[in-house]
Design an enzyme around this catalytic site. Structure first.
Site, PDB file in Angstrom:
ATOM      1  N   ASP A  41      -3.454   2.129  -5.643  1.00 20.98           N
ATOM      2  CA  ASP A  41      -2.194   2.083  -4.898  1.00 20.98           C
ATOM      3  C   ASP A  41      -2.141   0.948  -3.888  1.00 20.98           C
ATOM      4  O   ASP A  41      -1.348   0.990  -2.956  1.00 20.98           O
ATOM      5  CB  ASP A  41      -1.953   3.427  -4.207  1.00 20.98           C
ATOM      6  CG  ASP A  41      -2.895   3.646  -3.039  1.00 20.98           C
ATOM      7  OD1 ASP A  41      -4.037   3.156  -3.119  1.00 20.98           O
ATOM      8  OD2 ASP A  41      -2.484   4.278  -2.067  1.00 20.98           O
ATOM      9  N   GLU A  42      -2.990  -0.074  -4.036  1.00 18.53           N
ATOM     10  CA  GLU A  42      -3.003  -1.195  -3.091  1.00 18.53           C
ATOM     11  C   GLU A  42      -3.045  -2.508  -3.864  1.00 18.53           C
ATOM     12  O   GLU A  42      -3.873  -2.648  -4.771  1.00 18.53           O
ATOM     13  CB  GLU A  42      -4.261  -1.161  -2.218  1.00 18.53           C
ATOM     14  CG  GLU A  42      -4.277  -0.063  -1.197  1.00 18.53           C
ATOM     15  CD  GLU A  42      -5.508  -0.194  -0.298  1.00 18.53           C
ATOM     16  OE1 GLU A  42      -5.726   0.718   0.495  1.00 18.53           O
ATOM     17  OE2 GLU A  42      -6.237  -1.203  -0.416  1.00 18.53           O
ATOM     18  N   ASP A  48       0.862  -1.193   0.000  1.00 15.64           N
ATOM     19  CA  ASP A  48       0.000   0.000   0.000  1.00 15.64           C
ATOM     20  C   ASP A  48       0.893   1.236   0.000  1.00 15.64           C
ATOM     21  O   ASP A  48       1.631   1.473   0.955  1.00 15.64           O
ATOM     22  CB  ASP A  48      -0.904  -0.042   1.241  1.00 15.64           C
ATOM     23  CG  ASP A  48      -1.879   1.131   1.305  1.00 15.64           C
ATOM     24  OD1 ASP A  48      -1.847   1.988   0.392  1.00 15.64           O
ATOM     25  OD2 ASP A  48      -2.652   1.182   2.268  1.00 15.64           O
TER      26      ASP A  48
END
Ligand SMILES: [Mg+2]
Length: 396
Positions: free
Chosen positions: A106-107, A12
């Site tokens: 973004d994960e 993350d």
């Protein structure tokens, strides 16, 4: 080093949008930066760690954030930059892992069980990945390795920013035991409050025999699933994007629901945001996947092709809405809903006639400034679009 029977890695990026603003303007480093739309209607899309100290959170109205942190530096969102960074991070994950499941820009999750032959030390693997992402993008990434997705995600949340967590097999329950109940997925403020009224505060308490009967009364059949999570038992698979390209969004509710009046605006909001991203990328979606997870963690999905690839939400919504109504079971309640768009192809020209295309371009600029929830074109057809607009959303 003993091999783990199953190993999941979760990554993350730390405050990605706010960190991206610092990459663009290094003088913002260490400053109280938030990304979002201006007052009176704008909301905070992402908060740097500096402004989080003032209580500023994503999805908060900008006006409220400015009251909490008067020196706040507001930066407008830069979606093309985020997409560029996302592709750079994907280049790194492709080098490391055969398959990656992206749950947001973004994960990501990836199963690293078989990689243990090459990387027997999970800490060394995590360090190498973090260093490569930092070198490639300038961004810091918190990484956690565990035997399942839930524990990996929770561990990452507790080691932000720039953290590395390794929860070895067998130590999951001990890691989770002291954490507050709201750390578990699906435990929103209301559910948490109801359980805390029973004098139960930590994840470990969920496994205490003396609380068992009170918990059964409060949670009924949900208790077994929560206790399994409290033990760190979680075999949820990593579902890599089969299509080379897809975009998706999902959310977990505070309270389980099966009310279409609540579910429709949420899914429609995902669609608005995803199609906005596609338009910026010059892409159109050929199919969609709708996913529901019920209170017993049972997942059902519907996957359909659109009659032709499109990237304007009113064209896509009727099919998705119909699929939702097919999926909903009257006796089930749902804890999570997700929408993915796949079979992405370059948008054929013209997807809209010229007048429409210009109007959509203006719409996209407004969305950049104010978020998807507050703008709507008047002049374009909105097939089957009869519901109220959803309020707002943002991502961390
Ligand atoms: Mg993040």
């Amino acid at each position: 080093m003993a091999r783990w029977p199953r190993q999941i890695l979760f990554g993350d990026i730390d405050a990605m949008f706010a960190s991206a603003a610092v990459l663009t303007d290094p003088s913002l480093a260490g400053q109280p930066v938030a990304v979002g739309g201006p007052p009176p209607r704008g909301i905070v899309a992402a908060a740097s760690y500096e402004v989080r100290r003032f209580g500023v959170r994503s999805a908060m109205p900008t006006i409220q954030a400015m009251r909490l942190c008067p020196q706040l530096i507001l930066v407008p969102p830069d979606r093309p930059l985020y997409q560029r960074l996302h592709r750079q991070i994907q280049d790194v994950t492709h080098r490391f892992f055969p398959e990656t499941e992206w749950t947001s820009i973004d994960e990501f999750y990836t199963e690293t069980t078989r990689l243990q032959i090459r990387h027997p030390d999970p800490r060394e693997l995590g360090e190498a990945l973090k260093a490569d992402i930092r070198r490639t993008t300038g961004l810091t990434c918190t990484v956690a390795l565990a035997s399942g997705k839930t524990v990996a995600k929770i561990a990452a949340d507790f080691h932000k920013p720039d953290g590395l967590a390794v929860i070895a097999p067998g130590s999951e329950a001990a890691f989770l035991a002291p954490l507050p109940i709201r750390s578990l997925p699906g435990m929103g403020p209301k559910s948490t409050e109801a359980i805390e009224r029973l004098g139960i505060h930590t994840v470990g308490d969920l496994l205490e025999p003396r609380f068992e009967s009170a918990l059964v009364r409060q949670l009924g059949t949900r208790l077994a699933a929560l206790q399994a999570l409290a033990l760190g038992h979680d075999s949820d698979p990593v579902v890599a994007d089969r299509e080379a390209k897809s975009v998706s969004h999902e959310t977990t509710f505070d309270e389980d629901t099966n009310d279409p009046a609540l579910l429709e605006p949420i899914i429609h909001g995902f669609l608005e945001s995803l199609t906005h991203d596609l338009r910026l990328e010059g892409l159109a979606a050929g199919s969609f996947t709708l996913k529901l997870k019920d209170s017993h963690f049972h997942i059902t999905t519907r996957q359909r092709k659109f009659s032709s690839p499109a990237n304007y939400d009113p064209d896509l919504w009727p099919d998705i809405r119909a699929a939702l109504h097919e999926l909903l079971q009257p006796r089930s309640r749902y804890r999570l809903v997700g929408l993915g768009l796949s079979d992405l192809v370059p948008a054929s020209e013209p997807l809209f006639d010229r007048r429409q295309r210009d109007a959509v371009a203006i719409l996209d600029r407004l969305i950049e400034r104010h978020g998807t929830g507050v703008v709507r074109l008047g002049g374009l057809p909105h097939k089957g679009d009869g519901h109220k607009k959803r309020g707002r959303r943002a991502k961390d």
